[in-house]
Design a protein around this motif. Structure first.
Motif: not given
Length: 325
Positions: A131-136, A217-219, A237-240
């Motif tokens: 979920x985190x990586x897909x958002x960025x 976070x770092x990945x 758009x690049x997300x945090x």
């Protein structure tokens, strides 16, 4: 005599009653993490989830709350020791998993974003990392479904396979807890497998997995940088990256339990509630499975997921047996 047909409203009510009864069963002493997961999967595939819009966010928040409550049962020294031992494997295993995943993805001709998400889910912490990586990286819904489906299936397998393997290999509580924290994808399945092995294994596995979750976070930042050119060209758009704040609350709960003696006296009750919450979480996760998700997973993504999982499981086990006692 003809059996009357149920209306759509009656069918929905029936599915809701069955779902709530099954969820209630998962809070009883007769339910275990594997049973809860399989019950959720069975209902998802036969009756459909009548609460599909709220069950996924509910599972996420319940998981986070249950993990925080687990902190009240863990001494800070245990958390720091287990986290430090897991950190020794983190850099090498995460890097190696991503490198192997990249080449497997190219060999199997899997879309690069889907391949990266499968690698992230295997290397760090399953669905949360995906979920985190897909958002960025602005992954498509189909790519997220492929990765989520792959990790979901392997998580379910791990919940049943790891405890018997641990006993067959005569792993100590510390060894099994560390191995589970490194090699099982999601924190829910890590806790489910380790709780079957023993209380000490549960605490070790939780601390190790949460220390690995911090690598989200770092990945995510690295993934954002790598895909940045492609995103800027397409105007995306690049997300945090999403920060797993609940880990800080877990550590704070452990600090409170360690330095306030009164808390230690009722920590067993909180731990019991936490384990019940995690069992219910696994039911909700299983109920979140869909036919669409399963259809999205082809044999190539599954093969990549299985090969990465075997790699990280075998290599980490070898190191753990030699180092952890």
């Amino acid at each position: 005599m003809q059996i009357p047909q149920l209306s759509s409203e009656q069918k929905l009510l029936y599915r809701k009653i069955v779902f709530l009864l099954a969820a209630g069963f998962c809070l009883t002493p007769w339910a275990s993490p594997p049973i809860a997961l399989m019950l959720g999967i069975l209902l998802a595939l036969t009756h459909e989830n009548p609460f599909h819009r709220i069950s996924r966010p509910a599972a996420k928040h319940l998981l986070e709350a249950s993990v925080i409550m687990l902190g009240f049962g863990m001494n800070l020294a245990v958390v720091l020791k287990a986290g430090a031992s897991g950190a020794l494997f983190a850099v090498g295993s995460i890097s190696a998993t991503f490198i192997l995943g990249y080449f497997l993805g190219k060999w199997l001709k899997i879309p690069i974003k889907a391949s990266a998400l499968i690698s992230a889910g295997t290397a760090i912490c399953g669905g949360s990392a995906i979920a985190a990586v897909s958002s960025v990286i602005n992954a498509a819904e189909s790519e997220i479904s492929v990765a989520m489906g792959t990790v979901f299936v392997l998580n379910a397998v791990a919940l049943f396979v790891f405890p018997p393997l641990g006993h067959a290999l005569h792993l100590t509580q510390a060894q099994f807890g560390t191995w589970s924290g490194v090699a099982i994808h999601d924190i829910s399945s890590v806790v489910g497998a380790a709780s079957h092995y023993g209380q000490s294994a549960l605490y070790t596995a939780t601390a190790v997995k949460l220390s690995r979750a911090l690598w989200i976070v770092p990945i995510s930042a690295a993934a954002s940088y790598i895909f940045q050119r492609q995103q800027s060209k397409s105007g995306d758009v690049i997300h945090k990256p999403q920060v797993p704040w609940f880990i800080g609350l877990f550590i704070l709960a452990s600090v409170v339990r360690t330095f306030i003696p009164e808390v230690a006296s009722w920590s067993p009750v909180v731990t019991h509630v936490s384990e019940a919450g995690l069992t219910l979480t696994l039911f909700l996760i299983g109920a979140g499975l869909s036919q669409r998700m399963l259809k999205a997973v082809g044999w190539k993504p599954m093969l990549q997921g299985v090969m990465l999982w075997i790699f990280i499981s075998a290599t980490s086990l070898g190191v753990i047996v030699l180092v952890v006692h």
